[in-house]
Structures are given as C-alpha cells and as structure tokens.
Design a protein around this motif. Structure first.
Motif, PDB file in Angstrom:
ATOM      1  N   TYR A  20      -1.443   8.872   1.602  1.00  0.00           N
ATOM      2  CA  TYR A  20      -1.961   7.522   1.833  1.00  0.00           C
ATOM      3  C   TYR A  20      -1.348   6.886   3.071  1.00  0.00           C
ATOM      4  CZ  TYR A  20      -3.733   8.095  -2.835  1.00  0.00           C
ATOM      5  OH  TYR A  20      -4.383   8.578  -3.928  1.00  0.00           O
ATOM      6  N   HIS A  21      -0.095   7.204   3.362  1.00  0.00           N
ATOM      7  CA  HIS A  21       0.626   6.686   4.526  1.00  0.00           C
ATOM      8  C   HIS A  21       0.396   5.183   4.702  1.00  0.00           C
ATOM      9  CE1 HIS A  21       3.080   7.161   8.006  1.00  0.00           C
ATOM     10  NE2 HIS A  21       2.157   6.644   8.798  1.00  0.00           N
ATOM     11  N   ASP A  22       0.673   4.450   3.651  1.00  0.00           N
ATOM     12  CA  ASP A  22       0.487   3.006   3.665  1.00  0.00           C
ATOM     13  C   ASP A  22       1.850   2.324   3.726  1.00  0.00           C
ATOM     14  OD1 ASP A  22      -0.859   0.615   3.602  1.00  0.00           O
ATOM     15  OD2 ASP A  22      -1.660   0.859   1.590  1.00  0.00           O
ATOM     16  N   THR A  23       1.866   1.096   4.147  1.00  0.00           N
ATOM     17  CA  THR A  23       3.087   0.320   4.215  1.00  0.00           C
ATOM     18  C   THR A  23       2.853  -0.989   3.473  1.00  0.00           C
ATOM     19  OG1 THR A  23       3.568   1.244   6.384  1.00  0.00           O
ATOM     20  CG2 THR A  23       4.789  -0.717   5.763  1.00  0.00           C
ATOM     21  N   PRO A  49       8.050 -15.098   6.314  1.00  0.00           N
ATOM     22  CA  PRO A  49       7.665 -13.975   7.180  1.00  0.00           C
ATOM     23  C   PRO A  49       7.401 -12.716   6.364  1.00  0.00           C
ATOM     24  CG  PRO A  49      10.025 -14.359   7.293  1.00  0.00           C
ATOM     25  CD  PRO A  49       9.453 -15.475   6.469  1.00  0.00           C
ATOM     26  N   GLU A  50       6.705 -11.774   6.993  1.00  0.00           N
ATOM     27  CA  GLU A  50       6.447 -10.495   6.337  1.00  0.00           C
ATOM     28  C   GLU A  50       7.752  -9.720   6.199  1.00  0.00           C
ATOM     29  OE1 GLU A  50       3.527  -8.445   8.691  1.00  0.00           O
ATOM     30  OE2 GLU A  50       1.884  -9.423   7.650  1.00  0.00           O
ATOM     31  N   ILE A  51       7.973  -9.175   5.026  1.00  0.00           N
ATOM     32  CA  ILE A  51       9.127  -8.328   4.750  1.00  0.00           C
ATOM     33  C   ILE A  51       8.573  -6.976   4.314  1.00  0.00           C
ATOM     34  CG2 ILE A  51      11.150  -7.968   3.290  1.00  0.00           C
ATOM     35  CD1 ILE A  51      11.145 -11.064   2.861  1.00  0.00           C
ATOM     36  N   ARG A  52       8.963  -5.932   5.019  1.00  0.00           N
ATOM     37  CA  ARG A  52       8.495  -4.599   4.659  1.00  0.00           C
ATOM     38  C   ARG A  52       9.162  -4.160   3.369  1.00  0.00           C
ATOM     39  NH1 ARG A  52       9.160   1.194   7.546  1.00  0.00           N
ATOM     40  NH2 ARG A  52       7.750   2.234   6.128  1.00  0.00           N
ATOM     41  N   LEU A  53       8.369  -3.689   2.432  1.00  0.00           N
ATOM     42  CA  LEU A  53       8.897  -3.205   1.160  1.00  0.00           C
ATOM     43  C   LEU A  53       9.037  -1.692   1.216  1.00  0.00           C
ATOM     44  CD1 LEU A  53       6.866  -5.233  -1.473  1.00  0.00           C
ATOM     45  CD2 LEU A  53       9.131  -5.689  -0.564  1.00  0.00           C
ATOM     46  N   GLN A  54      10.112  -1.227   0.644  1.00  0.00           N
ATOM     47  CA  GLN A  54      10.367   0.205   0.607  1.00  0.00           C
ATOM     48  C   GLN A  54      11.206   0.502  -0.624  1.00  0.00           C
ATOM     49  OE1 GLN A  54      11.694   1.487   4.388  1.00  0.00           O
ATOM     50  NE2 GLN A  54      12.265   3.507   3.686  1.00  0.00           N
ATOM     51  N   ARG A  55      10.915   1.594  -1.271  1.00  0.00           N
ATOM     52  CA  ARG A  55      11.705   1.996  -2.433  1.00  0.00           C
ATOM     53  C   ARG A  55      13.140   2.262  -2.016  1.00  0.00           C
ATOM     54  NH1 ARG A  55      10.412   7.072  -4.247  1.00  0.00           N
ATOM     55  NH2 ARG A  55       9.504   7.423  -2.218  1.00  0.00           N
ATOM     56  N   LEU A  74      -1.708  -4.884 -13.275  1.00  0.00           N
ATOM     57  CA  LEU A  74      -0.301  -5.221 -13.197  1.00  0.00           C
ATOM     58  C   LEU A  74       0.450  -3.907 -13.275  1.00  0.00           C
ATOM     59  CD1 LEU A  74       1.614  -7.701 -13.218  1.00  0.00           C
ATOM     60  CD2 LEU A  74       1.647  -7.511 -15.704  1.00  0.00           C
ATOM     61  N   GLY A  75       1.502  -3.763 -12.493  1.00  0.00           N
ATOM     62  CA  GLY A  75       2.209  -2.495 -12.544  1.00  0.00           C
ATOM     63  C   GLY A  75       3.617  -2.585 -12.000  1.00  0.00           C
ATOM     64  N   ASP A  76       4.311  -1.475 -12.109  1.00  0.00           N
ATOM     65  CA  ASP A  76       5.680  -1.363 -11.640  1.00  0.00           C
ATOM     66  C   ASP A  76       5.679  -1.233 -10.111  1.00  0.00           C
ATOM     67  OD1 ASP A  76       8.002   0.788 -10.887  1.00  0.00           O
ATOM     68  OD2 ASP A  76       8.634  -0.577 -12.489  1.00  0.00           O
ATOM     69  N   LEU A  77       6.404  -2.114  -9.446  1.00  0.00           N
ATOM     70  CA  LEU A  77       6.436  -2.125  -7.988  1.00  0.00           C
ATOM     71  C   LEU A  77       6.961  -0.815  -7.413  1.00  0.00           C
ATOM     72  CD1 LEU A  77       6.084  -3.561  -5.281  1.00  0.00           C
ATOM     73  CD2 LEU A  77       8.325  -4.621  -5.648  1.00  0.00           C
ATOM     74  N   ARG A  78       8.022  -0.258  -7.992  1.00  0.00           N
ATOM     75  CA  ARG A  78       8.571   0.999  -7.462  1.00  0.00           C
ATOM     76  C   ARG A  78       7.545   2.127  -7.532  1.00  0.00           C
ATOM     77  NH1 ARG A  78      14.012  -0.354 -10.004  1.00  0.00           N
ATOM     78  NH2 ARG A  78      15.201  -1.030  -8.208  1.00  0.00           N
TER      79      ARG A  78
END
Length: 166
Positions: free
Chosen positions: A40-43, A145-151, A25-29
C-alpha cells in the motif's frame, strides 16, 4: 483507536470482532501496520484537535460510532458524485454509504465542530489537511499541524525524491 472508512476490511473492528468494509473503528497500530505495508505504501498523518469539550461532546462522538459503524463505502463513481453534489450544490446524498472525509465531517458535525452546511458529503480529505485554512470549525476549535504517524519500531521511510521530509 482509529475511526476510518474504506472500501474493504482494514482492521478488526472491536464492536463486531471482525474485519469489514465501510465505517470502522479499529486499533491504530494494526491500521498503521497495514498502511506501512509496501503493498500500500501509504503514510498516515494526524492533526490534533484543540477545543474546549462541552458536556456531551464525547457522548456525541460515541453516538456517531454506534450509528455509522459498518456503513458501507461507496463505489468510486458514487463517492465522486456524492462529493460533487455536496460541494457544489450543497445537496445531501443518500445516507446508505459514506466515504472517509464524509465520515469525519459527520462526526465533527455531531460534536458541534462543523456547521450543517455544506453537508458532510461536501468535504474531501484535503478539507482536513494543513493546506486548507478555510475549514469552518466552530466553537473556537482548531486543528494543529500534521504529525506523521508511525508504529513504534517501524523503519523510517525515506522521503520521496523532490520533496522535503516532514
């Protein structure tokens, strides 16, 4: 917060105040910052769960976190073997380790969102993607639907050539 599994420590787990591999479990940001690192260049993508939450729904999720937090991630060979056995033969493999999609499936099963068969190790990350319309969600649950997450404030990555932006 993010509930995830990986071979190494991804973020600081608030339950043990340290990084560790496996289910965590961790902090999303913090997780997004790591994923967005050029190394890592991950999305990251999210699919919103829509479901009427019966009594005990949230408690079931918290019980899975308490039970599985820190459970190790398998080797690549162990992950493939576990998935093939679960997907093709519906054989439940050892519960000593688990991979990312298996973690999600176990959590959903505990919350009454997936049937017991196939077993949790019979799901892959693609099982939860938008291209898989055959995910057997129960209790009238659905994934959006997929929603892209970004800080917040993070630079927007350019789309990969030959693809369309989401």
């Amino acid at each position: 917060m993010i509930w995830q599994a990986g071979p190494g420590g991804i973020v600081v787990d608030p339950t043990v105040h340290a990084k560790h591999g496996g289910a965590q479990l961790g902090d999303l940001r913090e997780a997004l910052a790591l994923m967005e690192d050029p190394k890592y260049h991950d999305t990251a993508f999210l699919r919103r769960l829509s479901v009427v939450r019966p009594p005990g729904f949230d408690d079931a999720a918290l019980a899975v976190v308490a039970e599985l937090d820190g459970r190790p991630f398998p080797s690549i060979l162990g992950m493939v073997e576990s998935y093939v056995l679960g997907k093709l033969l519906h054989v439940v493999t050892s519960e000593k380790s688990l991979f990312c999609a298996e973690l999600v499936a176990r959590t959903y099963m505990s919350m009454g969102l997936l049937p017991p068969s196939p077993p949790a190790n019979g799901y892959s990350p693609g099982s939860f993607g938008v291209k898989n319309e055959s995910l057997p969600l129960e209790n009238a649950a659905s994934l959006g639907p997929e929603i892209r997450l970004q800080r917040p404030g993070a630079p927007v990555a350019a789309p990969v050539p030959g693809t369309t932006a989401r």
